[in-house]
Design a protein around this motif. Sequence first.
Motif, PDB file in Angstrom:
ATOM      1  N   LEU A  36     -17.449 -24.337  63.038  1.00 20.43           N
ATOM      2  CA  LEU A  36     -18.565 -23.844  62.223  1.00 20.43           C
ATOM      3  C   LEU A  36     -18.139 -23.080  60.971  1.00 20.43           C
ATOM      4  O   LEU A  36     -18.880 -23.052  59.988  1.00 20.43           O
ATOM      5  N   ARG A  37     -16.971 -22.432  61.002  1.00 17.40           N
ATOM      6  CA  ARG A  37     -16.605 -21.519  59.913  1.00 17.40           C
ATOM      7  C   ARG A  37     -16.675 -22.142  58.520  1.00 17.40           C
ATOM      8  O   ARG A  37     -17.150 -21.490  57.571  1.00 17.40           O
ATOM      9  N   GLU A  40     -20.417 -21.871  57.342  1.00 18.05           N
ATOM     10  CA  GLU A  40     -21.224 -20.681  57.597  1.00 18.05           C
ATOM     11  C   GLU A  40     -21.376 -19.808  56.356  1.00 18.05           C
ATOM     12  O   GLU A  40     -20.404 -19.571  55.622  1.00 18.05           O
ATOM     13  N   TRP A 101     -27.128 -25.159  62.464  1.00 20.73           N
ATOM     14  CA  TRP A 101     -25.782 -25.431  62.990  1.00 20.73           C
ATOM     15  C   TRP A 101     -25.921 -26.014  64.390  1.00 20.73           C
ATOM     16  O   TRP A 101     -26.880 -25.729  65.095  1.00 20.73           O
TER      17      TRP A 101
END
Length: 209
Positions: A36-37, A40, A101
């Motif tokens: 996810l980083r 984000e 997400w």
Amino acid sequence: MDAQHARQHGPIAIRLIRPRDARTLQHELLTNRSWLRPWEATNPHGAVSLDMRFAIRRLLQQYKDGAGVPLVMEHEGQVAGQLNVWGIARGSLESATIGYWVSERFAGLGITPTCVAMATDMCFEELGLHRMEICIRPENDASLRVVQKLGFRYEGLRRRYIHIDGDWRDHYAFALVREDVPEGVLNRWVAGRAPVDAAVIPPADRLSS
């Protein structure tokens, strides 16, 4: 009002976020950090808290204020991710933006396009909104496939638009207005009637991204 914002299509569902979702969502965020980083949102002025209890309280306050609708995405009853309708503008705009997400273990199951379609239909049909927007980083191929599948229309390149993964990032903007989808986004997609070229990005924008 909560029940109004629950929709389901096959094994995939969206519903309003609840305080008791905090532990599950925090676990998914922490175990999906590398996944996810890169996508984000971050804060140019400091760290972003991963405290989901606090985040859910803030999201539900925004919901109460009419500024957003925070949703959970589910697959066969399991929490698969989040979808937030945010930046609701009333009056002469009647618009909002979608962000989302999904956990890596649920990728490839059609969850995101189905939930985006259901959330957009909810916003048009229940909230009376006129326009829904999604902004996507040029590098995010998975999210670009979502708007391509659903027939969101490409509307332009936004330079250094949102602070993501530690820096200001370019984004492509896509949108639908209610008149585009009289039959509903989900129904149009399932019936195979979503335009295949609506989300095509012009060469000039691709070259400059």
